[in-house]
Every structure is written in C-alpha cells, then in structure tokens.
Design an enzyme around this catalytic site. Sequence first.
Site, PDB file in Angstrom:
ATOM      1  N   THR A   1       6.334   0.536   2.057  1.00  0.00           N
ATOM      2  CA  THR A   1       7.421   1.371   2.716  1.00  0.00           C
ATOM      3  C   THR A   1       6.794   2.445   3.708  1.00  0.00           C
ATOM      4  OG1 THR A   1       8.704   1.134   0.810  1.00  0.00           O
ATOM      5  CG2 THR A   1       9.489   2.739   2.475  1.00  0.00           C
TER       6      THR A   1
ATOM      7  N   LEU B   1       0.724  -1.120  -0.072  1.00  0.00           N
ATOM      8  CA  LEU B   1       0.056   0.234  -0.006  1.00  0.00           C
ATOM      9  C   LEU B   1       0.765   1.243   0.116  1.00  0.00           C
ATOM     10  CD1 LEU B   1      -2.632  -1.426   2.663  1.00  0.00           C
ATOM     11  CD2 LEU B   1      -2.998  -0.690   0.103  1.00  0.00           C
ATOM     12  N   PRO B   2       0.205   2.473  -0.486  1.00  0.00           N
ATOM     13  CA  PRO B   2       0.993   3.705  -0.485  1.00  0.00           C
ATOM     14  C   PRO B   2       1.890   4.368   0.712  1.00  0.00           C
ATOM     15  CG  PRO B   2      -1.072   4.041  -1.449  1.00  0.00           C
ATOM     16  CD  PRO B   2      -1.184   2.712  -0.823  1.00  0.00           C
TER      17      PRO B   2
ATOM     18  N   LYS C   1       9.970  10.440  -0.743  1.00  0.00           N
ATOM     19  CA  LYS C   1       8.839   9.784   0.326  1.00  0.00           C
ATOM     20  C   LYS C   1      10.051   8.992   1.258  1.00  0.00           C
ATOM     21  CE  LYS C   1       6.219   5.646   1.243  1.00  0.00           C
ATOM     22  NZ  LYS C   1       5.573   4.452   0.588  1.00  0.00           N
TER      23      LYS C   1
ATOM     24  N   LYS D   1      15.157  -0.691   5.358  1.00  0.00           N
ATOM     25  CA  LYS D   1      14.948  -0.039   4.001  1.00  0.00           C
ATOM     26  C   LYS D   1      15.241   1.291   4.104  1.00  0.00           C
ATOM     27  CE  LYS D   1      12.310   0.917   0.452  1.00  0.00           C
ATOM     28  NZ  LYS D   1      12.502   0.562  -0.887  1.00  0.00           N
TER      29      LYS D   1
HETATM   30  P1  NAD Z   1       0.799   2.486  -6.548  1.00  0.00           P
HETATM   31  O1  NAD Z   1       0.313   3.551  -6.202  1.00  0.00           O
HETATM   32  O2  NAD Z   1       1.187   1.733  -7.741  1.00  0.00           O
HETATM   33  O3  NAD Z   1       0.035   0.964  -5.832  1.00  0.00           O
HETATM   34  C1  NAD Z   1      -0.684   1.139  -4.486  1.00  0.00           C
HETATM   35  C2  NAD Z   1      -2.133   0.655  -4.653  1.00  0.00           C
HETATM   36  O4  NAD Z   1      -2.822   0.642  -3.529  1.00  0.00           O
HETATM   37  C3  NAD Z   1      -3.016   1.320  -5.855  1.00  0.00           C
HETATM   38  O5  NAD Z   1      -3.339   0.329  -6.768  1.00  0.00           O
HETATM   39  C4  NAD Z   1      -4.062   1.881  -4.862  1.00  0.00           C
HETATM   40  O6  NAD Z   1      -5.299   2.036  -5.678  1.00  0.00           O
HETATM   41  C5  NAD Z   1      -4.203   0.843  -3.689  1.00  0.00           C
HETATM   42  N1  NAD Z   1      -4.816   1.465  -2.516  1.00  0.00           N
HETATM   43  C6  NAD Z   1      -4.647   2.540  -1.909  1.00  0.00           C
HETATM   44  N2  NAD Z   1      -5.353   2.495  -1.068  1.00  0.00           N
HETATM   45  C7  NAD Z   1      -6.088   1.410  -0.738  1.00  0.00           C
HETATM   46  C8  NAD Z   1      -6.825   0.651   0.320  1.00  0.00           C
HETATM   47  N3  NAD Z   1      -7.092   1.377   1.250  1.00  0.00           N
HETATM   48  N4  NAD Z   1      -7.334  -0.541   0.003  1.00  0.00           N
HETATM   49  C9  NAD Z   1      -7.010  -1.334  -1.041  1.00  0.00           C
HETATM   50  N5  NAD Z   1      -6.109  -0.851  -2.027  1.00  0.00           N
HETATM   51  C10 NAD Z   1      -5.622   0.535  -1.666  1.00  0.00           C
HETATM   52  O7  NAD Z   1       2.235   2.177  -5.544  1.00  0.00           O
HETATM   53  P2  NAD Z   1       3.575   1.380  -5.647  1.00  0.00           P
HETATM   54  O8  NAD Z   1       4.486   1.913  -6.760  1.00  0.00           O
HETATM   55  O9  NAD Z   1       2.965  -0.087  -6.267  1.00  0.00           O
HETATM   56  O10 NAD Z   1       4.030   1.138  -3.996  1.00  0.00           O
HETATM   57  C11 NAD Z   1       3.427   0.426  -3.205  1.00  0.00           C
HETATM   58  C12 NAD Z   1       4.431   0.765  -2.136  1.00  0.00           C
HETATM   59  O11 NAD Z   1       5.545   0.131  -2.208  1.00  0.00           O
HETATM   60  C13 NAD Z   1       4.790   1.955  -1.430  1.00  0.00           C
HETATM   61  O12 NAD Z   1       4.561   1.873  -0.338  1.00  0.00           O
HETATM   62  C14 NAD Z   1       6.119   2.209  -2.042  1.00  0.00           C
HETATM   63  O13 NAD Z   1       6.801   3.330  -1.131  1.00  0.00           O
HETATM   64  C15 NAD Z   1       6.600   0.999  -2.114  1.00  0.00           C
HETATM   65  N6  NAD Z   1       7.825   0.696  -3.237  1.00  0.00           N
HETATM   66  C16 NAD Z   1       7.543   1.131  -4.489  1.00  0.00           C
HETATM   67  C17 NAD Z   1       8.671   0.817  -5.246  1.00  0.00           C
HETATM   68  C18 NAD Z   1       8.655   1.487  -6.710  1.00  0.00           C
HETATM   69  O14 NAD Z   1       9.573   1.414  -7.497  1.00  0.00           O
HETATM   70  N7  NAD Z   1       7.356   1.769  -7.179  1.00  0.00           N
HETATM   71  C19 NAD Z   1       9.884   0.508  -5.046  1.00  0.00           C
HETATM   72  C20 NAD Z   1      10.125  -0.072  -3.803  1.00  0.00           C
HETATM   73  C21 NAD Z   1       8.844   0.155  -2.779  1.00  0.00           C
END
Ligand code: NAD
Length: 290
Positions: free
Chosen positions: A93, A64-65, A243, A168
């Site tokens: 994260t 999740l975000p 972030k 992390k």
């Molecule tokens: P993203 O925004 O693509 O995905 C997050 C998903 O969560 C979305 O599809 C959103 O609709 C869903 N969501 C939000 N609130 C919700 C709820 N209450 N119930 C159900 N679903 C819900 O983000 P991402 O890039 O996939 O990142 C996700 C996590 O991974 C973050 O914490 C980010 O910091 C971490 N991360 C991302 C990367 C990257 O390169 N994108 C790398 C390492 C870590």
Amino acid sequence: MKIAFIGLGNMGGGMAANLVKAGHAVSAFDLSAGALERASASGCTPCKTVAEAVAGAEAVVSMLPNGKIVDSVYGEEVLGKAPAGALLLDCSTIDVATARKVAEAAQHAGYAMVDAPVSGGIAAAAAGTLTFMVGGRGEAFARAQPILAAMGKTVIHAGESGAGQAAKLCNNMLLAIHMIGTCEAFAMAQKLGLDPQTFYDISSVSSGQNWSITSYCPVPGVGPTSPADNNYEGGFATALMLKDLTLALAAAEEAGVDPAMGKRARELYDAFANAGNAGRDFSAIIETLG
Ligand code: NAD
C-alpha cells in the site's frame, strides 16, 4: 513460473507461501533473516540480494512497507536487473503518485508493471483469500491475473497505473469512517438504554447496516467473532489504518478534493494511536467514543 518475491513480512510471508503451493518456483528476498528463514520453511528459495532473487525471474512480486522503499527497491535493484519483459507486481500500500512514477520508470526500462494493493489482513494473506485492486494496462493485468489469483479470491482491474492504490485508499477511508460511525452508534444506543445485541439485531438488517457491523462488530460478544472478542488484538492495527488515512488524504489533496469525514477520521485515529493504541485493532477506538 519463476517468481521473485521481495518483502516477506506479515503479509508477504503468507502470499509467497501460496505462490509455492500453486506450483511456482519462488526466489525470496527480505532484509530480515527471520523473515527469510520462514519463507524458506514454506518452500521459497532464500536469496542474499534482490539481484539474486530477480535473476531469471518471469515475474517480480513485492510487499513492502511504504512508497519510499518501493521506489528505491525498484529504481536501484529491480529495473535493469530482472530479465527484460518480466512482469512487475507491487502489492504494497503506497501513495498513488509513487505508484505511477515507479510504473512509468518500469515501462521506460522495458517492463510491464501493475500496482496491486490488497484488502484483507494477515489471516487472508495466509489463507489466500485477499482481494487485489489492480492498476495498469489491460495486457499487464491479463498477465498479472493468474499470479494474483494464486494469492487471493478476487482480482479486479481498477484502471490505469495508480488506480489500484486509488481504489484501496478510497475504500479504507470509507472503512475508517463507517467504523467510527458504527462505534458512535453502538456507544450512544447503550447510553440510551438499548441492549447492544438488540441494537445489533436491528441495525444489521436496517439502513445503518454496513461491514463494520455485520463482519467486524466493535462490541465484544455481539455479531460474528471479531477482534473485539479477542481484546482488540490481531486484526488490522490502528497504525496501519492511520497510514492508509494519511495516504488517502494526500491523494485527496492532489485531486483537489476536501473529504471532511476522512479528515476527521484521521484526526481521531491519530489521537487514538498516540494514546498508546497504535498496535491495537482499529475497532478498539470504540473505547474513546462513548
Ligand atoms: P511487515 O513490516 O510485516 O513486512 C514488510 C517486510 O518488508 C519486512 O519483513 C521487512 O524486513 C521487509 N523490507 C523492508 N525494506 C526492505 C527492502 N529494502 N528490501 C527487502 N525487504 C524489505 O509489513 P506487512 O504487514 O507485511 O505490510 C506490507 C504491506 O502490506 C504494507 O504496505 C502494508 O500497508 C500493506 N498491508 C498490510 C496489511 C496488514 O494487515 N498487515 C493489510 C493490507 C495491506
């Protein structure tokens, strides 16, 4: 194993697909209809609510975000709804304090929980080559290990609850600092009349060597293929680096430490993001460091 997956965005979509490939039955929930459709196409069972997804689940994985959302999803929709004894794995994260708070609430409600944030971006999530840094008790880690191994190539037990997030955030603060240092060194080398390829050949085998040079060189056409070769598109967005730096500095304050370089890196990335670069790869900061 029956696994519930919550949060099927850029990262979670690929991770859930890899659990399906490993033979697990994955019930998926996301607020976004598009994300749910993509999960369904990769073999997950789409659910209309978190409660529907976690019903009968032996494990719950979330991606999740941010910490606020993780806190409310677990507090209001997972704890007490997932079967007693289910293993909870949050791979988002988030801040260390929230990770510890949610794990404690889970334990009170009778669940084992780990924080298991990842290193590696969207491509690694899709390819199943993520690195997981895991915080939680030994027995919870032992149960989590095979589930995480289906989504990554390295799974490391970092310590008690919150230790995965701590690892992390420290790692990504270091990444921000050595990327900025690498950009400064390449920009200065060029101003001093050095050819970038020649400086790469030297620095990549000398004491300045680091991952930002050898795996992610910020100069187009130099070193292995990196976002610099794709106009700084794809890769790791500046907004996500910002972030992680913000979370790292909050953790530093709680721990009573004052990371001067981490603070400066956050200032530089903040200014870079605000100048319209939030969606570009974080190595594009080289454009401002000449
Ligand atoms: P993203 O925004 O693509 O995905 C997050 C998903 O969560 C979305 O599809 C959103 O609709 C869903 N969501 C939000 N609130 C919700 C709820 N209450 N119930 C159900 N679903 C819900 O983000 P991402 O890039 O996939 O990142 C996700 C996590 O991974 C973050 O914490 C980010 O910091 C971490 N991360 C991302 C990367 C990257 O390169 N994108 C790398 C390492 C870590």
